[in-house]
Scaffold this active site. Structure first.
Site, PDB file in Angstrom:
ATOM      1  N   ARG A  68      43.618  25.885 -26.327  1.00  0.00           N
ATOM      2  CA  ARG A  68      42.377  25.319 -26.887  1.00  0.00           C
ATOM      3  C   ARG A  68      42.490  23.814 -27.065  1.00  0.00           C
ATOM      4  O   ARG A  68      41.489  23.111 -27.184  1.00  0.00           O
ATOM      5  CB  ARG A  68      42.004  26.013 -28.217  1.00  0.00           C
ATOM      6  N   TYR A 118      16.459  18.560 -20.211  1.00  0.00           N
ATOM      7  CA  TYR A 118      16.822  19.958 -19.977  1.00  0.00           C
ATOM      8  C   TYR A 118      16.342  20.798 -21.160  1.00  0.00           C
ATOM      9  O   TYR A 118      16.522  20.424 -22.317  1.00  0.00           O
ATOM     10  CB  TYR A 118      18.341  20.056 -19.819  1.00  0.00           C
ATOM     11  N   ASP A 160      22.495  12.583 -20.158  1.00  0.00           N
ATOM     12  CA  ASP A 160      22.818  13.704 -19.280  1.00  0.00           C
ATOM     13  C   ASP A 160      22.553  13.195 -17.859  1.00  0.00           C
ATOM     14  O   ASP A 160      21.414  12.984 -17.458  1.00  0.00           O
ATOM     15  CB  ASP A 160      21.922  14.895 -19.626  1.00  0.00           C
ATOM     16  N   LYS A 216      26.865  21.934 -11.448  1.00  0.00           N
ATOM     17  CA  LYS A 216      25.935  21.528 -10.386  1.00  0.00           C
ATOM     18  C   LYS A 216      26.672  20.761  -9.290  1.00  0.00           C
ATOM     19  O   LYS A 216      27.516  21.323  -8.628  1.00  0.00           O
ATOM     20  CB  LYS A 216      24.782  20.732 -11.010  1.00  0.00           C
TER      21      LYS A 216
HETATM   22  C1  LIG Z   1      22.258  22.967 -15.698  1.00  0.00           C
HETATM   23  C2  LIG Z   1      22.005  21.815 -16.568  1.00  0.00           C
HETATM   24  C3  LIG Z   1      22.497  21.778 -17.880  1.00  0.00           C
HETATM   25  C4  LIG Z   1      23.253  22.930 -18.493  1.00  0.00           C
HETATM   26  O1  LIG Z   1      24.474  23.104 -17.872  1.00  0.00           O
HETATM   27  P1  LIG Z   1      25.238  24.514 -17.841  1.00  0.00           P
HETATM   28  O2  LIG Z   1      26.470  24.210 -17.064  1.00  0.00           O
HETATM   29  O3  LIG Z   1      24.324  25.482 -17.173  1.00  0.00           O
HETATM   30  O4  LIG Z   1      25.488  24.888 -19.252  1.00  0.00           O
HETATM   31  C5  LIG Z   1      22.250  20.647 -18.631  1.00  0.00           C
HETATM   32  N1  LIG Z   1      21.553  19.604 -18.134  1.00  0.00           N
HETATM   33  C6  LIG Z   1      21.070  19.607 -16.889  1.00  0.00           C
HETATM   34  C7  LIG Z   1      20.315  18.428 -16.397  1.00  0.00           C
HETATM   35  C8  LIG Z   1      21.285  20.706 -16.061  1.00  0.00           C
HETATM   36  O5  LIG Z   1      20.780  20.707 -14.826  1.00  0.00           O
END
Ligand SMILES: *Cc1c(COP(=O)(O)O)cnc(C)c1O
Length: 399
Positions: free
Chosen positions: A63, A116, A188, A213
């Protein structure tokens, strides 16, 4: 040392030891929950060093860290031009633990809209239960952003490009407003990747990614990351060591492997994204295309100034209704129907059905999500094959 290298070289080499255990060429998966000590004197040295904040790379328990995960973190830090990076079990774990690290009862957050959906939920209903207040301002309204900041504002949270409208936030402008008011900034940057945009260089404090992604890039892992100064990351690390949500070593291995081709993949997805967007724009069955690389996009100028490419996500509205939009999606042969983006396989969703299915048609209209809005995330297929496929499905709508 590797800071001098250009992006593609860093993707391949940065963060990984030059000489690895057993002279393996790839960084091994350290599939171990615990790391042991030779004797009690060794343990005593470790705890003593840690008390002085200098335990170095050594870890004792999963962890708190793992060597495979640490290599992926060092690579990501170098790609984003940051001092440190921290990986999580998902993008949402990264976002929520970063926010939890810097917010406490009575704090206030300003967030740009079109973020998001789960991030908006976290900063709205969820963290509201713990006495944190938030204000949402429209992307592109910098006056509203400035006036939303109060003496209690601790963070400005933004996302660029946004989903699904691919809005672009003028990051230097957002940073100058936040800095003037001594408020930290978090972005983000999932849709951009460090290939297309380097927010830390523009003064942003913390960059968050859903590594699920583009960074992973193969639709086969879930992970999240935050990159920033070692000081700020120490606070997030402390939160993670309490809460967990760590990235597991096998996922980190897949992420390291995926990152080695990030520039190659992004170059393709930038090129195909633009080609598909330009094709869609001139097809009579398409009403409107949202892609920041098109001159018709409201943020085209900012996008050109602060980005090196516009990515593989293209949103568009059809001259149709929800039923015909679904027929269009069902007629496509290459893209899979499903959420997510950034992997080898193209993915498509009718946005009204995917992300907002729990909204009534009226509520969707109120937040500007049209029934005919489609989000296509291009994969690594050939551009002409994708365009041919989209053309045959669009042409069906005209007959
Ligand atoms: C997919 C996504 C998230 C969340 O990510 P996870 O890996 O699915 O938890 C957050 N922000 C954006 C812009 C995303 O495309």
């Amino acid at each position: 040392m590797s800071q001098k290298w250009r992006m593609a070289t860093r993707e391949v080499h940065a963060g990984e030891a030059r000489i690895k255990p057993e002279n393996a060429l790839t960084t091994p998966v350290f599939q171990s929950s615990t790391f042991t000590f030779a004797d009690t004197a060794d343990l005593a040295r470790f705890t003593e060093a840690r008390r002085h904040g200098a335990s170095g790379a050594r870890v004792e328990y999963g962890r708190y860290g793992n060597p495979t995960v640490a290599a992926a973190e060092r690579k990501l830090a170098e790609l984003e031009d940051g001092e440190s990076a921290l990986l999580f079990s998902s993008g949402m774990a990264a976002i929520s633990l970063v926010l939890l690290s810097f917010l406490s009862q009575g704090a206030h957050v300003v967030m740009t809209d079109d973020c998001y959906r789960r991030t908006r939920q976290f900063l709205g209903d969820f963290i509201g239960r713990y006495g944190v207040d938030s204000t949402v301002v429209p992307v592109g309204d910098y006056g509203a952003l400035e006036s939303a900041i109060t003496p209690n504002t601790r963070l400005v949270v933004t996302e660029s490009p946004t989903n699904p409208y691919m809005r672009i936030v003028d990051l230097p402008r957002l940073v100058s407003i936040a800095q003037r008011r001594h408020v930290r900034t978090v972005i983000d940057s999932t849709f951009a990747t460090p290939v297309n945009q380097r927010p830390l260089r523009m003064g942003i404090d913390l960059v968050v990614h859903s590594a699920t992604k583009y960074l992973g890039g193969h639709n086969d892992l879930l992970a999240g990351a935050v990159i920033g100064s070692t000081d700020l990351l120490a606070q997030v690390r402390e939160t993670q060591s309490i809460i967990g949500a760590v990235c597991d070593p096998h996922t980190a291995y897949l992420l390291i492997r995926g990152l080695k081709t990030l520039s190659l993949r992004m170059a393709h997805q930038n090129r195909v994204g633009l080609a598909v967007a330009s094709f869609l724009e001139q097809h009579p069955a398409v009403q409107r295309v949202y892609y920041p690389g098109l001159v018709t996009h409201p943020d085209y100028t900012i996008a050109c100034e602060q980005m090196d490419g516009f990515g593989g996500v293209v949103s568009f509205e059809l001259n149709a209704d929800l039923k015909a939009t679904c027929q269009f999606v069902d007629t496509l042969r290459i893209p899979y129907i499903g959420p997510s983006l950034g992997g080898a396989e193209s993915l498509i969703v009718p946005v009204a059905l995917a992300s907002y299915s729990d909204y009534s048609p009226e509520d969707r209209a109120a937040i500007g999500i049209s029934d005919t809005l489609v989000r296509l995330a291009v994969g690594l297929e050939d551009a002409d094959d994708l365009i041919d496929d989209i053309r045959q499905a669009l042409d069906c709508m005209l007959t």
